[in-house]
Write an enzyme that holds these catalytic residues in place. Structure first.
Site, PDB file in Angstrom:
ATOM      1  N   GLY A  78       3.132  -1.082   4.196  1.00  0.00           N
ATOM      2  CA  GLY A  78       3.164   0.332   3.831  1.00  0.00           C
ATOM      3  C   GLY A  78       4.573   0.752   3.428  1.00  0.00           C
ATOM      4  O   GLY A  78       5.008   0.538   2.298  1.00  0.00           O
ATOM      5  N   GLY A  79       5.292   1.340   4.365  1.00  0.00           N
ATOM      6  CA  GLY A  79       6.604   1.940   4.075  1.00  0.00           C
ATOM      7  C   GLY A  79       7.573   1.009   3.369  1.00  0.00           C
ATOM      8  O   GLY A  79       8.303   1.435   2.454  1.00  0.00           O
ATOM      9  N   ASN A 111       0.876  -1.180   0.000  1.00  0.00           N
ATOM     10  CA  ASN A 111       0.000   0.000   0.000  1.00  0.00           C
ATOM     11  C   ASN A 111       0.906   1.220   0.000  1.00  0.00           C
ATOM     12  O   ASN A 111       1.547   1.526   1.003  1.00  0.00           O
ATOM     13  CB  ASN A 111      -0.882  -0.036   1.260  1.00  0.00           C
ATOM     14  N   TRP A 112       0.951   1.904  -1.134  1.00  0.00           N
ATOM     15  CA  TRP A 112       1.879   3.035  -1.272  1.00  0.00           C
ATOM     16  C   TRP A 112       1.362   4.305  -0.590  1.00  0.00           C
ATOM     17  O   TRP A 112       2.066   5.292  -0.528  1.00  0.00           O
ATOM     18  CB  TRP A 112       2.168   3.295  -2.746  1.00  0.00           C
ATOM     19  N   GLU A 150      -4.931  -4.890  10.824  1.00  0.00           N
ATOM     20  CA  GLU A 150      -3.914  -3.854  10.961  1.00  0.00           C
ATOM     21  C   GLU A 150      -4.127  -3.110  12.278  1.00  0.00           C
ATOM     22  O   GLU A 150      -4.934  -2.151  12.324  1.00  0.00           O
ATOM     23  CB  GLU A 150      -4.001  -2.848   9.809  1.00  0.00           C
TER      24      GLU A 150
HETATM   25  P1  13P Z   1       3.464   0.393   7.519  1.00  0.00           P
HETATM   26  O1  13P Z   1       3.926  -0.904   6.912  1.00  0.00           O
HETATM   27  O2  13P Z   1       4.202   1.589   6.993  1.00  0.00           O
HETATM   28  O3  13P Z   1       3.449   0.308   9.018  1.00  0.00           O
HETATM   29  O4  13P Z   1       1.947   0.604   7.052  1.00  0.00           O
HETATM   30  C1  13P Z   1       1.059  -0.455   7.191  1.00  0.00           C
HETATM   31  C2  13P Z   1      -0.194  -0.109   6.504  1.00  0.00           C
HETATM   32  O5  13P Z   1      -0.930   0.756   6.933  1.00  0.00           O
HETATM   33  C3  13P Z   1      -0.507  -0.840   5.259  1.00  0.00           C
HETATM   34  O6  13P Z   1      -1.813  -0.598   4.846  1.00  0.00           O
END
Ligand code: 13P
Length: 243
Positions: A226-227, A8-9, A160
């Site tokens: 995410g990151g 998820n960008w 999440e």
């Molecule tokens: P991170 O991997 O940056 O913690 O983000 C997770 C996220 O919200 C994916 O949807």
């Protein structure tokens, strides 16, 4: 079931970053046991669909609950499908927080996504305060009760925990297992045997270093990242960690 690795960008990515999607699509991981899906910002979906050439499934990070209408600035599920997207994320905690989205809104988006024949990744998760006060399972139950679409086909759940997103913190592996088992019980109670076919992803501070352990937890069918999904190097290292 091979692990599903979804990136998820969020609000990241310009035209030059399409090279990362191309690199992911060119890797053997995309064609191998792990599926790789990427949700770039809306502005990159069409280009991502082209460079991924089917090796990486491309999706949206959100959609409207209606197929069309007077909703300035919004994007509908049929519009995503029209661009070649294959899935949509709904109910992400950042949208619940920033846009005040309710479970009913999330349910409408999930239904809209399915009506457009997109696979739907529905996100749920507790806050730190809710976990600390012992409400995690009640929160997950209530979010599912309010937001699940009418049937299990094409549905994926992402667990999440809000406090784990972008913080570098993750639940213990035991806590992930407990949460996933609870989600599974709720889904099966709702959908019957079809609920066993719904994949459950874990998301929140997934990295190449912790992905292997998380993906070995019972009933973790993949990760929502995410990151660490923004570069091919990092995302492919996560895919390589899948058992
Ligand atoms: P991170 O991997 O940056 O913690 O983000 C997770 C996220 O919200 C994916 O949807």
């Amino acid at each position: 079931m091979p692990a599903l690795i979804v990136g998820n960008w969020k609000m990241n990515g310009l035209g030059e970053d399409i090279a990362e999607v191309a690199a992911m699509a060119g890797s053997s991981a995309a064609k191998g046991r792990s599926g790789i899906w990427i949700a770039p910002p809306f502005t990159l979906i069409d280009r991502a669909v082209i460079v991924s050439a089917g090796a990486v499934k491309i999706g949206g990070q959100d959609c409207h609950g209606n197929a069309k209408g007077a909703h300035t600035g919004c994007v509908s599920a049929p519009m995503l499908a029209d661009l070649g997207a294959g899935f949509v994320i709904v109910g992400h905690s950042e949208r619940r927080r920033d846009n005040g989205e309710t479970d009913a809104d999330v349910r409408a988006k999930a239904m809209a996504g399915r009506a457009a024949e997109l696979e739907v990744i529905l996100c749920i998760g507790e806050t730190r305060g809710q976990r600390d006060s012992g409400q995690t399972e009640a929160v997950l139950s209530s979010q599912l009760a309010g937001s699940l679409p009418d049937d299990a086909e094409g549905l994926i759940i992402a667990y999440e925990p809000v406090w784990a997103i972008g913080t570098g913190l993750t639940p213990t592996l035991g806590d992930v297992e407990t949460a996933h088992a609870h989600i599974r019980s709720q889904i099966v109670a709702r959908f019957g045997p079809a609920g066993h076919g719904v994949r459950i992803l874990y998301g929140g501070s997934v990295t190449p270093a912790n992905a292997g352990d998380l993906l070995r937890v019972a009933d973790v069918g993949g990760v929502l990242v995410g990151g660490a999904s923004l570069t091919a190097q990092s995302l492919l290292a996560i895919a390589a960690a899948a058992p």
